[in-house]
Design a protein around this motif. Structure first.
Motif, PDB file in Angstrom:
ATOM      1  N   LEU A   5      -5.532   1.082  -5.057  1.00  0.00           N
ATOM      2  CA  LEU A   5      -6.734   0.526  -5.082  1.00  0.00           C
ATOM      3  C   LEU A   5      -6.741  -0.949  -5.900  1.00  0.00           C
ATOM      4  N   THR A   6      -6.313  -0.550  -7.146  1.00  0.00           N
ATOM      5  CA  THR A   6      -6.639  -1.725  -8.428  1.00  0.00           C
ATOM      6  C   THR A   6      -5.798  -2.820  -7.747  1.00  0.00           C
ATOM      7  N   ARG A   7      -4.812  -2.649  -7.369  1.00  0.00           N
ATOM      8  CA  ARG A   7      -3.844  -3.803  -6.830  1.00  0.00           C
ATOM      9  C   ARG A   7      -4.399  -4.376  -5.451  1.00  0.00           C
ATOM     10  N   TYR A   8      -4.928  -3.795  -4.925  1.00  0.00           N
ATOM     11  CA  TYR A   8      -5.643  -4.253  -3.518  1.00  0.00           C
ATOM     12  C   TYR A   8      -6.799  -5.265  -4.141  1.00  0.00           C
ATOM     13  N   ARG A   9      -7.686  -4.537  -4.971  1.00  0.00           N
ATOM     14  CA  ARG A   9      -9.014  -5.467  -5.543  1.00  0.00           C
ATOM     15  C   ARG A   9      -8.156  -6.808  -6.265  1.00  0.00           C
ATOM     16  N   VAL A  10      -7.312  -6.568  -6.755  1.00  0.00           N
ATOM     17  CA  VAL A  10      -7.082  -7.845  -7.597  1.00  0.00           C
ATOM     18  C   VAL A  10      -6.517  -9.025  -6.744  1.00  0.00           C
ATOM     19  N   ILE A  11      -5.622  -8.694  -5.800  1.00  0.00           N
ATOM     20  CA  ILE A  11      -5.192  -9.462  -4.705  1.00  0.00           C
ATOM     21  C   ILE A  11      -5.889 -10.079  -3.932  1.00  0.00           C
ATOM     22  N   LEU A  60      -2.639   0.534   0.493  1.00  0.00           N
ATOM     23  CA  LEU A  60      -3.588   1.427   0.382  1.00  0.00           C
ATOM     24  C   LEU A  60      -4.141   2.206   1.518  1.00  0.00           C
ATOM     25  N   SER A  61      -4.227   1.615   2.746  1.00  0.00           N
ATOM     26  CA  SER A  61      -4.451   2.202   3.922  1.00  0.00           C
ATOM     27  C   SER A  61      -3.622   3.537   4.225  1.00  0.00           C
ATOM     28  N   ARG A  62      -2.326   3.502   3.931  1.00  0.00           N
ATOM     29  CA  ARG A  62      -1.408   4.530   4.075  1.00  0.00           C
ATOM     30  C   ARG A  62      -1.937   5.476   3.167  1.00  0.00           C
ATOM     31  N   ARG A  63      -2.009   5.377   1.925  1.00  0.00           N
ATOM     32  CA  ARG A  63      -2.384   6.295   0.870  1.00  0.00           C
ATOM     33  C   ARG A  63      -3.719   7.068   1.434  1.00  0.00           C
ATOM     34  N   ALA A  64      -4.664   6.060   1.965  1.00  0.00           N
ATOM     35  CA  ALA A  64      -6.181   6.523   2.053  1.00  0.00           C
ATOM     36  C   ALA A  64      -6.280   7.253   3.502  1.00  0.00           C
ATOM     37  N   ASP A  65      -4.956   6.996   4.308  1.00  0.00           N
ATOM     38  CA  ASP A  65      -5.093   7.511   5.589  1.00  0.00           C
ATOM     39  C   ASP A  65      -6.207   7.024   6.611  1.00  0.00           C
ATOM     40  N   TRP A  66      -6.251   5.589   6.478  1.00  0.00           N
ATOM     41  CA  TRP A  66      -7.106   5.181   7.322  1.00  0.00           C
ATOM     42  C   TRP A  66      -6.799   4.902   8.682  1.00  0.00           C
TER      43      TRP A  66
END
Length: 109
Positions: A5-11, A60-66
């Protein structure tokens, strides 16, 4: 999932700022004043950063299972000025909603 999530938010923020610079500064200079230097400089950078954004959103989507539709919508958010900022907030909300024990605590006064 917190690191993803942090990586996603920064990018997401970086891609959003670079895209706004490209659209608000670069495009008017190129087409209004025949000066393509900003587009030639920032354009390729945005392309590379967008690929990093796609990788971070996919991770992130794979980890969150979206579901696939949510993942694609988040990925497309990096192509429209200002939408990546909105998507970043929504994604943070979705992740914290899915894992309430990890959500930031508020102090009741």
């Amino acid at each position: 999932m917190g690191a993803a999530l942090t990586r996603y938010r920064v990018i997401a923020w970086i891609v959003g700022v670079v895209l706004i610079m490209l659209v608000v500064i670069g495009m008017p200079l190129k087409y209004g004043f025949d000066n393509p230097v900003v587009v030639e400089t920032i354009g390729p950078s945005h392309g590379f950063l967008y690929m990093v954004y796609l990788a971070a959103a996919f991770d992130l989507s794979r980890r969150a299972d979206w579901p696939l539709k949510r993942m694609l919508a988040v990925m497309l958010a990096g192509t429209v000025p200002f939408v990546s900022f909105w998507a970043e907030r929504r994604v943070s909300h979705w992740v914290h909603e899915a894992r309430p024990e990890r959500a930031p605590q508020t102090v009741a006064g």
